[in-house]
Design an enzyme around this catalytic site. Structure first.
Site, PDB file in Angstrom:
ATOM      1  N   GLU A 269       0.910  -1.406   0.373  1.00 36.84           N
ATOM      2  CA  GLU A 269       0.516   0.225   0.006  1.00 36.84           C
ATOM      3  C   GLU A 269       0.864   0.914   0.046  1.00 36.84           C
ATOM      4  O   GLU A 269       1.615   1.871   1.041  1.00 36.84           O
ATOM      5  CB  GLU A 269      -1.297  -0.286   1.458  1.00 36.84           C
ATOM      6  CG  GLU A 269      -1.948   0.827   1.154  1.00 36.84           C
ATOM      7  CD  GLU A 269      -2.062   2.433   1.780  1.00 36.84           C
ATOM      8  OE1 GLU A 269      -1.404   3.402   1.029  1.00 36.84           O
ATOM      9  OE2 GLU A 269      -1.488   2.886   3.300  1.00 36.84           O
ATOM     10  N   CYS A 303      -2.366   8.534   3.212  1.00 37.36           N
ATOM     11  CA  CYS A 303      -2.315   8.494   2.103  1.00 37.36           C
ATOM     12  C   CYS A 303      -3.376   8.387   1.439  1.00 37.36           C
ATOM     13  O   CYS A 303      -2.964   8.598   0.245  1.00 37.36           O
ATOM     14  CB  CYS A 303      -2.098   6.923   2.201  1.00 37.36           C
ATOM     15  SG  CYS A 303      -3.079   5.942   2.728  1.00 37.36           S
TER      16      CYS A 303
END
Length: 502
Positions: A269, A303
């Site tokens: 990720e 993020c």
């Protein structure tokens, strides 16, 4: 205001034991605390003041190998332990977290810099991650398919990978542990946790809960290191069968290289640059609120945060005026105070990078309409503080659009319409998330069909439900986490042809 901050700081300082000096923490291997070694220690700073408040034992390559071997020894018996029993340990850890919620929330503020309200939210999320995984212990399913011949069965079983490694980013030191440990353990894997060097204390405290619930030795190990070679061993070792990384795209590329020799499985990720697209028919007030929350949460260190706004030219003036007024309302200060909306960035290096990008963009012609510097006042002279910042007249080829900001800076661009915004977004190498505000259902469907990202937020701000799936496309990663698909990521398939003919 300054007096209030000083009073709160004093009270919180007493509450957390700041007057007791620097506290030592240790790594956790094979059910034991590693209190010394030749790797030295990692000094951990409070982002609000840059004061060192903790030291964590730093391990060498030799001790990393010990952790790997411990995980390997524990894994076989852990895999053969009934899933419901494995889940029981996870439930117990979640209950311990509930009892120590105040402790962990205050620790997260001290170590990472997020506000106390955000820290409590992170603890709650961690409890949910672990509990959800534990509940899945009785739902791990295989499959049975028809055979091509009589007296034969074709079955597909789902089995663990073995030893897994969880590499955690600094922005959510506790939640990322829960997000990785829960599905890893319930599916029969063991896991070595490696926290980011900026935030290793939370991981050490988490392992105290692991010890308290009596988890078998080696099922969870925690390592911290200052050595790049030692850290690389976690990925390069043939013992490691799967690596789950939350981090930058640069780190993800390094993982690919390190995992290549042994064809180690990867869940990555990585970085993102989420566009926030506002069409001419959007509900402007709703979009403004979502844009602000989705950018400045956790000081912009998320993020999937709103990284750049693209507003239709017909409404850009109204939207920008309302956006600036709303950003002005953000209260920056002592993250322990209940009325504060935003704390400091986690590191000095991060702060310096943010300021450099802003200044470069101004030099390229962007207009600084808000922020752009350290807040004024004696309280902000130390620590990693930056004002909530808004830049307008930004172009797609400029610095704050080209690079992931990961900080409290919001560039605003004007676009001719939905199609241009999608084109700008899809031209990027990353593909983690995107936001879209429009009441046109055809655009909703086109966005689902055409936006090259793992998550789309339509007419809403940032969120991450536990039953959803968090994944990136393109250079934003492979695999993903959360929900049933996240748990599937820690299982591989084993096909069995069983002939029972006499």
């Amino acid at each position: 205001m300054k007096k209030e901050i000083q009073i709160i700081s004093k009270l919180i300082g007493t509450q957390m034991g700041m007057d007791q000096g620097i506290k030592d923490y240790y790594c956790y291997i094979d059910g034991a605390w590693i209190t010394s070694g030749t790797g030295g220690t990692i000094e951990v700073e409070d982002p609000a003041s840059n004061e060192v408040f903790a030291r964590v034992t730093a391990l060498t390559e030799t001790e990393i190998v010990e952790a790997l071997e411990s995980s390997e020894r524990a894994q076989r018996s852990w895999q053969l332990t009934p899933a419901a029993t494995r889940a029981g340990y996870l439930f117990a850890i979640a209950e311990k977290l509930k009892l120590k919620k105040d402790h962990f929330a205050q620790l997260l503020v001290r170590e990472q810099g997020k506000t106390l309200a955000e820290a409590y939210g992170e603890v709650d999320d961690t409890i949910r991650y672990i509990t959800y995984s534990a509940e899945a212990g009785r739902r791990i399913q295989g499959a049975i398919f028809p055979s091509e011949k009589a007296n034969e069965q074709l079955t597909i079983h789902k089995v663990p990978y073995g030893v897994t490694v969880g590499l955690c980013a600094f922005n959510y030191p506790l939640a990322l542990i829960g997000r990785k440990v829960g599905p890893a353990l319930v599916t029969g894997n063991t896991m070595i946790i490696k926290p980011h060097e900026l935030t290793p204390v939370t991981a050490a405290e988490f392992c105290k809960l692991v010890e308290e619930v009596g988890l078998p030795k080696g099922v969870i190990n925690m390592v911290a290191t200052k050595s790049a070679a030692a850290a690389a061993l976690l990925v390069e070792s043939p013992i490691t069968k799967l690596v789950s990384l939350t981090g930058s795209t640069r780190a993800g590329r390094a993982m690919y290289h390190a995992a290549a020799e042994n064809i180690t499985a990867l869940t990555l990720e990585l970085g993102g640059k989420a566009p926030f697209i506002v069409c001419e028919d959007a509900q402007i007030d709703k979009a403004v609120e979502a844009a602000v929350v989705s950018r400045f949460a956790n000081c912009g260190q998320v993020c999937i945060c709103n990284e750049m706004i693209m507003v239709h030219e017909k409404i850009v003036d109204e939207f920008t005026d309302k956006l600036i007024r709303r950003v002005r309302e953000i209260k920056v200060g002592n993250p322990m105070a209940s009325h504060i909306d935003m704390g400091p960035s986690v590191s000095r290096q991060g702060l310096e990078r943010i300021h450099r990008l802003v200044q470069e963009n101004i030099g390229q012609g962007a207009e600084l309409v808000l922020g752009g510097n350290r807040p004024e006042g004696a309280y902000f002279e130390r620590g990693n503080w930056y004002e909530p910042t808004v830049l307008t007249r930004v172009r797609p080829d400029q610095t704050t659009v080209q690079e992931e900001l990961f900080g409290p800076v919001l560039p605003v661009m004007t676009v001719s319409g939905f199609e241009e915004a999608v084109s700008i977004s899809n031209a990027r190498a990353e593909g983690l998330s995107a936001y879209l505000f429009t009441n046109d259902y055809k655009r909703h469907l086109r966005a689902i069909d055409t936006l090259q990202v793992g998550t789309i937020f339509i007419n809403r701000g940032i969120v991450g439900y536990i039953q959803g799936y968090h994944s990136g496309h393109k250079t934003s990663g492979i695999g993903g986490e959360d929900g049933v698909f996240g748990i599937e990521g820690f299982l591989q398939k084993k096909t069995v042809y069983l002939d029972y003919e006499d």
